[in-house]
Design an enzyme around this catalytic site. Structure first.
Site, mmCIF file in Angstrom:
data_model
loop_
_atom_site.group_PDB
_atom_site.id
_atom_site.type_symbol
_atom_site.label_atom_id
_atom_site.label_comp_id
_atom_site.label_asym_id
_atom_site.label_seq_id
_atom_site.Cartn_x
_atom_site.Cartn_y
_atom_site.Cartn_z
ATOM 1 N N ASP A 4 6.246 5.365 5.320
ATOM 2 C CA ASP A 4 6.570 3.934 4.788
ATOM 3 C C ASP A 4 7.984 3.642 5.208
ATOM 4 O OD1 ASP A 4 6.467 2.544 1.553
ATOM 5 O OD2 ASP A 4 8.263 2.553 2.504
ATOM 6 N N ASP A 104 4.966 -2.669 5.603
ATOM 7 C CA ASP A 104 5.779 -1.426 6.150
ATOM 8 C C ASP A 104 5.144 -0.215 5.628
ATOM 9 O OD1 ASP A 104 6.232 -1.342 3.380
ATOM 10 O OD2 ASP A 104 8.231 -0.500 3.620
ATOM 11 N N GLU A 105 3.732 -0.266 5.721
ATOM 12 C CA GLU A 105 3.320 0.920 5.349
ATOM 13 C C GLU A 105 1.884 1.551 5.983
ATOM 14 O OE1 GLU A 105 2.482 1.780 1.088
ATOM 15 O OE2 GLU A 105 4.191 0.656 0.792
#
Ligand code: DCP
Ligand code: CA
Ligand code: CA
Length: 360
Positions: A4, A104-105
């Protein structure tokens, strides 16, 4: 492994404007209707110290940082999409399997390449963190564990720039003291229900009778929670089902039918959609625009290209042409919202984009 990226939009902004480094940074989604109306998209960790976090009104953030030298910046989604697409390519290369969860992961299955050795896995995680920092100047928080649920909880354990490895024999000890809200999928509502049952930690959750959990939360969530509380989860890391279209739509600063007022937003949306297409390793053959008028009626128009593309400039010029045509065909139309949609998607991996050969 779960990765993350830290305070992602705000970290992108720090990289784009080095002069704001060391200041609280607040990324804002201005609704555009009045000067300061809108909400905070995210903030850097310095701003969080003052209570400024995702979701709060911009006006409130301004108050909290009143006498502080802080940077308030508008959200620049196309830029974050570009950074994300490059990072996802790096991550993908480090996994036996890769699953993008959001901008974002991502999850990586690294079982085979580490031979299930957690020390090797830790090295892999460090390597990834170093590469993201060297190549993109982005820090991230990583969790390594026997399955997706525990890996996700682990990546959330130490932030920013964290690395938490939970070996199989450590899972129970790691989870036991954590609040139930740390389990992915446990939102405010589920947490409240569990509080009524006197359950606040994961250890307390694991002591509940599974039939009680199924009664309260239904079969699917109930049995997931029961297993998660024991650190069990057998979902594979897998690429998402192929999407069939990508679109983005946004509200204009003011209602208008003037091209010069519409085009800047349309360009931004086209770039963003192009990046999203690339980030998914795909190209499109059909490009469309969406217009929502002041009476809230929705109109759309699309065209099919001769060859498949993910080129932002092609998507942009086609969108412009389509919006012009739409305005011409509807002389009374005044636009409130506008959008860009691409469809007819194709996977590019391993395949040469034949449009490359057709351009010269
Ligand atoms: N985001 C948003 N609105 C929210 C939550 C998130 O626009 N309510 C956007 C901005 C974030 C990005 O999504 O940068 C990723 O969300 P995260 O929840 O992962 O939050 P951050 O990456 O900002 O911070 P953290 O360091 O806590 O992961
Ligand atoms: Ca994040
Ligand atoms: Ca996230």
């Amino acid at each position: 492994m779960h990765v993350d990226l830290d305070y992602f939009y705000a970290q992108c902004e720090e990289n784009a404007n080095p002069s704001i480094r060391g200041k609280p940074v607040v990324v804002c989604v201005y609704s555009g209707r009045t000067e300061e109306s809108g909400a905070v998209s995210t903030s850097n960790y310095l701003a969080r110290k003052y209570g400024v976090k995702a979701g709060i009104p911009i006006v409130r953030a301004r108050k909290l940082l009143e006498s502080i030298d802080a940077a308030f910046l508008p959200m620049n989604r196309p830029y974050y999409d570009q950074v994300s697409a490059r990072i996802m390519e790096i991550l993908r290369a480090h996994g036996d399997a890769y699953e993008r969860m959001s901008i974002d992961e991502a999850f990586l299955d690294i079982s085979d390449r580490t031979n299930l050795n957690y020390d090797t896995a830790r090295d892999t995680a460090r390597e990834i963190k170093n590469q993201l920092f060297t190549e993109e100047h982005i820090t991230c928080s990583v969790g390594v564990a026997p399955n997706k649920v525990v890996a996700k909880i682990a990546s959330d354990q130490t932030k920013p720039d964290g690395l938490t490895v939970v070996k199989p024999e450590e899972v129970t000890g790691f989870l036991s003291p954590l609040p139930v809200g740390r389990i992915p999928g446990v939102g405010v509502k589920a947490e409240e229900r569990l509080t009524q049952l006197n359950v606040s930690t994961i250890a307390e959750l694991s002591a509940l009778d599974p039939t009680v959990l199924v009664e309260i939360f239904g079969k699917s969530l109930g049995s997931y929670l029961y297993q998660a509380s024991r650190g069990e989860n057998d979902e594979p890391v897998k690429e998402r089902e192929q999407p069939t279209q990508f679109s983005r739509i946004a509200t204009l600063k003011q209602n208008t039918r003037k091209l010069e007022e519409i085009l800047p937003l349309l360009e931004e949306l086209a770039t963003s959609v192009a990046e999203k297409t690339k980030a998914n390793g795909m190209t499109c053959r059909s490009i469309g625009i969406i217009a929502i008028l002041t009476d809230l009626s929705m109109h759309s128009k699309s065209k099919t290209l001769e060859s498949s593309t993910s080129d932002g400039s092609v998507i942009e010029s086609s969108s412009k042409q389509l919006i012009e045509e739409l305005l011409q065909s509807m002389p009374d139309a005044v636009l409130r919202r506008v959008g860009v949609r691409v469809s007819d998607l194709m996977k590019t991996t391993g395949q040469t984009d034949i449009s490359k050969f057709l351009t010269t």
